[in-house]
Design a protein around this motif. Sequence first.
Motif, PDB file in Angstrom:
ATOM      1  N   MET A   1      48.838  33.530  36.132  1.00 27.15           N
ATOM      2  CA  MET A   1      48.878  34.802  36.037  1.00 27.15           C
ATOM      3  C   MET A   1      47.704  35.077  34.663  1.00 27.15           C
ATOM      4  O   MET A   1      48.370  34.858  34.211  1.00 27.15           O
ATOM      5  N   GLN A   2      47.324  35.277  34.897  1.00 27.15           N
ATOM      6  CA  GLN A   2      46.939  36.440  33.740  1.00 27.15           C
ATOM      7  C   GLN A   2      47.119  37.761  33.107  1.00 27.15           C
ATOM      8  O   GLN A   2      47.243  38.122  34.476  1.00 27.15           O
ATOM      9  N   THR A   3      47.413  37.801  32.117  1.00 28.96           N
ATOM     10  CA  THR A   3      48.471  39.202  31.215  1.00 28.96           C
ATOM     11  C   THR A   3      47.923  39.750  30.065  1.00 28.96           C
ATOM     12  O   THR A   3      46.730  38.831  29.570  1.00 28.96           O
ATOM     13  N   TYR A  10      40.553  40.393  40.694  1.00 26.78           N
ATOM     14  CA  TYR A  10      40.606  39.974  41.446  1.00 26.78           C
ATOM     15  C   TYR A  10      41.263  40.350  42.689  1.00 26.78           C
ATOM     16  O   TYR A  10      42.406  40.061  42.470  1.00 26.78           O
ATOM     17  N   LYS A  11      40.955  39.234  44.120  1.00 27.78           N
ATOM     18  CA  LYS A  11      41.191  39.527  44.857  1.00 27.78           C
ATOM     19  C   LYS A  11      41.808  38.668  45.769  1.00 27.78           C
ATOM     20  O   LYS A  11      41.424  37.120  45.819  1.00 27.78           O
ATOM     21  N   THR A  12      43.278  38.513  46.312  1.00 31.89           N
ATOM     22  CA  THR A  12      44.223  37.169  46.713  1.00 31.89           C
ATOM     23  C   THR A  12      44.498  37.997  48.151  1.00 31.89           C
ATOM     24  O   THR A  12      44.451  39.600  48.387  1.00 31.89           O
ATOM     25  N   THR A 136      44.086  43.474  45.851  1.00 23.83           N
ATOM     26  CA  THR A 136      43.318  43.270  44.558  1.00 23.83           C
ATOM     27  C   THR A 136      44.379  43.496  43.096  1.00 23.83           C
ATOM     28  O   THR A 136      45.564  44.473  42.808  1.00 23.83           O
ATOM     29  N   MET A 137      44.605  41.858  42.433  1.00 24.11           N
ATOM     30  CA  MET A 137      45.610  42.147  41.374  1.00 24.11           C
ATOM     31  C   MET A 137      44.621  42.635  39.751  1.00 24.11           C
ATOM     32  O   MET A 137      43.479  42.337  39.996  1.00 24.11           O
ATOM     33  N   TYR A 212      49.515  44.056  38.239  1.00 25.21           N
ATOM     34  CA  TYR A 212      50.001  44.976  39.158  1.00 25.21           C
ATOM     35  C   TYR A 212      49.654  44.621  40.942  1.00 25.21           C
ATOM     36  O   TYR A 212      47.804  44.316  40.638  1.00 25.21           O
ATOM     37  N   TYR A 213      49.257  44.716  41.557  1.00 20.07           N
ATOM     38  CA  TYR A 213      48.267  44.512  43.031  1.00 20.07           C
ATOM     39  C   TYR A 213      48.177  45.694  43.261  1.00 20.07           C
ATOM     40  O   TYR A 213      49.355  46.565  43.792  1.00 20.07           O
ATOM     41  N   ARG A 214      46.958  46.560  44.004  1.00 24.70           N
ATOM     42  CA  ARG A 214      45.444  47.162  44.697  1.00 24.70           C
ATOM     43  C   ARG A 214      45.593  46.863  45.983  1.00 24.70           C
ATOM     44  O   ARG A 214      45.488  45.756  46.708  1.00 24.70           O
TER      45      ARG A 214
END
Length: 220
Positions: A1-3, A10-12, A136-137, A212-214
């Motif tokens: 994962m990019q940091t 991006y969506k996952t 979405t991350m 983080y994700y939303r």
Amino acid sequence: MQTGNAIKPYKTILNFSEEEIIIKKSRFIGHAMPCETEEAAKDFIEKIQKKHAQASHNCYAYIIGANAGIMRYSDDGEPQGTAGIPIMNVLQNNELVNLCVVVTRYFGGVLLGAGGLVRAYTKGCSLAITASQIITMQLCRRIMFDFPYSVWDKVKYSFEQDSRIDIEKEEYGASVVTEILIGEDDLEEVLHSVRNIINNEPDCIISDPFVYYRASSPIA
């Protein structure tokens, strides 16, 4: 994962899911799993193939990398273009990456035809993706505010009306301590809005940016 600051949203999907549907006596089981590497996707496919070794077909598609750098699919014996590509199309149409979907079929004795197979594998994939929850991350900030009660109702209403804000915690004591999660790009605008509401600089603690994700929009 990019940091770090280089990450682009991006969506996952959030988690593993398994959903089943019967179409003209054939049993279709959609399995979806978040995967950040191709190795993880291949391991997931192998696991499903072993679990459903007696199935007629275990068709799959996966996309790995925030920029969709790796994309693979398989019809696993179904007529060419009737299974793997429809699964891949669902992932691409919803701009999803870092996941793998396997749709298992137990043949029920009734031929579906090419169009029927496309619809069935599309449906099996869509059901699994929906059950997994699309997220979405992105680079986020967590802000802890300390508000006097005199302004809290207005602030809370503003937070609840703003889709960019997730209220994570509310504590009521001598004042109201609340914690919100927002995207990094929205930080200054949200703080500006709070300043306008309370006519003052807010008493707050802002976290360092983190990935983080939303919650994201439902499946298309």
